[in-house]
Design an enzyme around this catalytic site. Structure first.
Site, PDB file in Angstrom:
ATOM      1  N   ASP A  13     -10.690   1.570  -3.199  1.00  0.00           N
ATOM      2  CA  ASP A  13     -11.418   1.333  -1.912  1.00  0.00           C
ATOM      3  C   ASP A  13     -12.763   1.514  -2.391  1.00  0.00           C
ATOM      4  O   ASP A  13     -14.301   1.720  -1.133  1.00  0.00           O
ATOM      5  CB  ASP A  13     -11.054   2.897  -0.861  1.00  0.00           C
ATOM      6  CG  ASP A  13      -9.751   2.329  -0.495  1.00  0.00           C
ATOM      7  OD1 ASP A  13      -9.173   0.623  -1.177  1.00  0.00           O
ATOM      8  OD2 ASP A  13      -9.479   3.713   0.008  1.00  0.00           O
TER       9      ASP A  13
ATOM     10  N   ASP B 168       0.713  -0.965  -0.126  1.00  0.00           N
ATOM     11  CA  ASP B 168       0.140   0.421  -0.383  1.00  0.00           C
ATOM     12  C   ASP B 168       0.607   1.766   0.218  1.00  0.00           C
ATOM     13  O   ASP B 168       2.196   1.309   0.449  1.00  0.00           O
ATOM     14  CB  ASP B 168      -1.099  -0.042   0.896  1.00  0.00           C
ATOM     15  CG  ASP B 168      -2.329   0.490   0.878  1.00  0.00           C
ATOM     16  OD1 ASP B 168      -1.827   1.463   0.252  1.00  0.00           O
ATOM     17  OD2 ASP B 168      -3.367   0.424   2.115  1.00  0.00           O
TER      18      ASP B 168
END
Ligand code: DGJ
Length: 736
Positions: A533, A465
């Site tokens: 997301d 990430d």
């Protein structure tokens, strides 16, 4: 220039032609000027291509219009042309104008680009050489073609042969000058949770420019752009960059009806030293001509799957269950094992522990950089991984290696690792700073953490990430602005190289606060990327449609998330969330430990359907039929290379009242084949000829499920169709 009889390349005294399987790019030499005179659908080899362009530009011209009209492969500031230029240097004497004259063209090896990833498996490479005698600098451009895709990879190299240092102030990797104006530019616009929405801009005379200074390819823009050529010419061009840092794309159309496209790394505050005797090689760009938008996507997908993604990852990727959306930071060993048990039960193959397993991390505020097992939560990663594996699952784990929390042991011991201008406090974002990856000790530290984690629990998968943008880009006066972005990216790529050299089969999925670093550079190391997301299926239709225009299904992670989307508050049925997740690398990201028996068995069926068809779903040819006239429905068909089978998906976003005649047109099927069509989850089957399906479409409205009260209650309705060729059958009278 000698004659060359290679199939893909023709080099004669006055012309150079390179071919891809279905396109040609032709240059003409005139004096010391090399002009691009054609880039489009393939043309036969000839002695003379004068018919394609009647201009006779002179290099030493007295008329500015001659200079402006010349279609060149690069352009410099200061030689009379006021079009956007692709290259600008500050020479040793303080002068900014360079005059590179064409010297020769020849077949060459495709060069490795020092410190940067690039495509592999090219068939042939053309090298164009130019020279600026005043400053003793050579400019080389490389055009590589491939056997199996029309994409052309282009990069540019400057070699300073003089005893003096110079500085690069801007340098595009690729410039395409072409005729006409009135191009329609398709680009991605976006933001967090709304990445890669398609945006269209009609450019008449003027400039379209996009780019980013965020330090990564970014949520806001993406280096992929596509141009629809004016109607007279037809067809599309598309471009992308094999690079993940700051970038810039520019299209300029002039009143003389010519258009210049430049693609390259960002040049904000750029002062990149080009030292005496040294060379600098740009990131690789790619360009493509295709007759339609569909063809652009197919060719780009093929290129990424065969020439960007490493061959060891071109296989069926595991179905993941990721605990992030269900647990956030709130989990312990027993919870993880409950997830693992359920994951195994429904046939998933990989259990991913996301953020929160390390240091003292119970919220976003701490511990990045402290990659030590938080045993109070995991009960010990080594044995946890073993237990997960005993359930028949692979083990995956989250990391954010490029970051540091102010509240961390790493900060206490090495505050100097933070990327910052030492004269100012750096900007905090998401409660974290960026590590200065250009420092050797930081690179070693991160690599050491990963190595230790690998030794402890040998993850099969890492979700890598990156949750903020780069600010304070400064290391030294030589490493600031976009020069820093380049150095940062080179360090990141070197880190990936080192990791993959030692662990070649480690599947790394990159992620950047959703899809903020979705680009060809990352795909050279991480074959799949977390798309966004945003997990609401209604929003995902747009995000995935945009993403799949330039990138293949195999690159795009897509998970089934919770019934009520935490971001939009929308309630979406499982069957519709499933249909969206089928478009990419399929996974599940909601609390499956709370599912009842019926939901579990539904999930199990979905997982098994995906597994049965994933070869086709991930690597099949992806066709996106135009949405219906009102843009209310999208139909996507993934077809096997031999056209024998396909999976089609219909995403209907709105029920239009009093309009019973909606037809859903599939695409990419063989016109002459007859297909048996099965609506997934229903008994209904029918057969139809490919031609009918491709051109006319199916009337399927009656199959969209209504809820118990007989209404379409959802904002999205989906159907999944399975198509298989029926041998030896005639379609006549057999439609429905
Ligand atoms: C952002 C990612 O997009 C999410 O999937 C999740 O991994 C969080 N970061 C964790 O902090």
């Amino acid at each position: 220039m000698g004659a060359n009889t290679e199939i893909f390349m023709q080099i004669t005294e006055n012309f150079i032609k390179i071919d891809t399987p279905r396109t040609s790019l032709i240059f003409r030499r005139y004096d010391e000027l090399l002009e691009t005179i054609f880039y489009g659908a393939k043309v036969a080899d000839a002695q003379n291509y004068d018919i394609l362009s009647s201009h006779k530009h002179k290099y030493s011209h007295s008329c500015i219009d001659d200079i402006i009209a010349a279609n060149t492969t690069f352009s410099c500031y200061g030689m009379g042309c006021d079009r956007k230029f692709s290259l600008s240097l500050k020479n040793f004497d303080g002068g900014y104008a360079n005059n590179f004259l064409f010297r020769r063209a020849q077949a060459a090896e495709k060069p490795e680009i020092p410190g940067l990833p690039s495509s592999y498996g090219a068939r042939e490479t053309l090298m164009l050489v130019y020279y600026d005698e005043t400053y003793d600098i050579e400019l080389r451009q490389y055009y590589s073609v491939f056997d199996d895709t029309d994409v052309i990879a282009v990069s540019t190299c400057l070699e300073n042969k003089s005893p003096h240092d110079a500085f690069i102030r801007s340098m595009a990797s690729c410039q395409l000058d072409t005729d006409g104006y009135g191009y329609e530019i398709f680009s991605y616009t976006g933001t967090w949770a709304r990445e890669r929405y398609c945006s269209r801009t009609l450019l008449n005379v003027g400039v379209f420019e996009q780019g980013t200074v965020r330090g990564s390819s970014s949520h806001a823009v993406n280096p992929f752009i596509m141009l629809k050529r004016p109607a007279r010419m037809g067809g599309y061009y598309a471009f992308n960059l094999v690079y993940s840092g700051n970038h810039k794309e520019c299209v300029e159309s002039t009143a003389m009806h010519s258009t210049r496209i430049t693609i390259g790394m960002g040049d904000c505050c750029l002062e990149l030293p080009l030292q005496a005797g040294k060379a600098f090689h740009s990131p690789e760009a790619v360009m493509l001509f295709g007759e339609n938008r569909q063809n652009i996507s197919l060719q780009m997908h093929r290129f990424v799957n065969r020439h960007i993604i490493r061959p060891q990852f071109l296989k069926e990727r595991p179905v993941a269950v990721n605990i992030w959306e269900a647990c956030r930071f709130d989990f312990d060993r027993s919870k993880i094992l409950r997830f693992a048990g359920r994951a195994a039960e429904i046939g998933a193959e990989l259990l991913v522990i996301d953020d929160g397993w390390f240091g003292n991390r119970n919220d976003e505020k701490t511990s990045l950089g402290d990659w030590t097992d938080n045993v109070s939560k995991t009960g010990g990663l080594e044995t946890l991984a073993e237990e997960i594996r005993k359930k028949g699952l692979q083990f995956g784990i989250w990391m954010e290696p490029e970051m540091i929390s102010p509240e961390s042991d790493l900060m206490r011991s090495h505050p100097e690792y933070v990327l910052q201008n030492p004269r100012r406090r750096p900007i905090l974002m998401r409660n974290q700073y960026v590590l200065d990856l250009t420092r050797k000790e930081v690179q070693d530290y991160i690599y050491g953490c990963i190595e230790r984690l690998m030794e402890l629990c040998s993850p099969d998968y890492i979700k890598w990430d990156y949750n903020r943008v780069i600010t304070d880009a400064y290391h030294s006066s030589d490493l600031a602005g976009d020069a820093y972005s380049l150095a940062y990216m080179k360090a990141l790529y070197a880190l990936f190289e080192k990791i993959l050299r030692k662990y070649p089969n480690l599947l790394i999925e990159s992620c950047a606060a959703g899809g903020g670093r979705f680009d060809l550079g990352m795909l050279c190391y991480t074959p799949q990327i977390w798309t966004s997301d945003m997990t609401d299926a209604v929003e995902r239709v747009h995000i995935q449609e945009g993403t799949l225009t330039g990138y293949p299904q195999s690159a795009m992670s897509a998970h089934i998330a919770s019934e009520i989307c935490e971001k939009t508050g929308r309630r979406i049925r499982l069957r519709d969330r499933f249909a969206l997740a089928l478009e990419g690398v399929f996974g599940i990201e909601y609390d499956i430990t709370r599912c009842g028996a019926a939901e579990l068995s539904e999930l199990k069926e979905y997982v098994s359907f995906y597994k049965e068809h994933r070869g086709l779903l991930l690597y099949g040819d992806y066709f996106l039929a135009e949405s219906d006239e009102n843009g209310e429905a999208a139909v996507r068909t993934v077809v096997s290379a031999d056209k024998e089978e396909a999976v089609a998906e219909i995403f209907k976003r709105k029920q239009i009242f009093n309009c019973e005649q909606n037809k859903y047109r599939l695409s990419g099927l063989n016109d002459d084949f007859v297909y048996k069509i099965q609506i997934y989850g229903m008994e209904t089957q029918f057969t139809a000829q490919g031609k009918l399906l491709n051109s006319y479409g199916l009337e399927l409205d009656k199959y969209f499920p209504k809820d118990r009260s007989g209404v379409y209650s959802n904002e999205i309705n989906t159907l999944v169709l399975l198509l298989k060729r029926v041998q030896g059958q005639n379609s006549e009278g057999n439609y429905f």
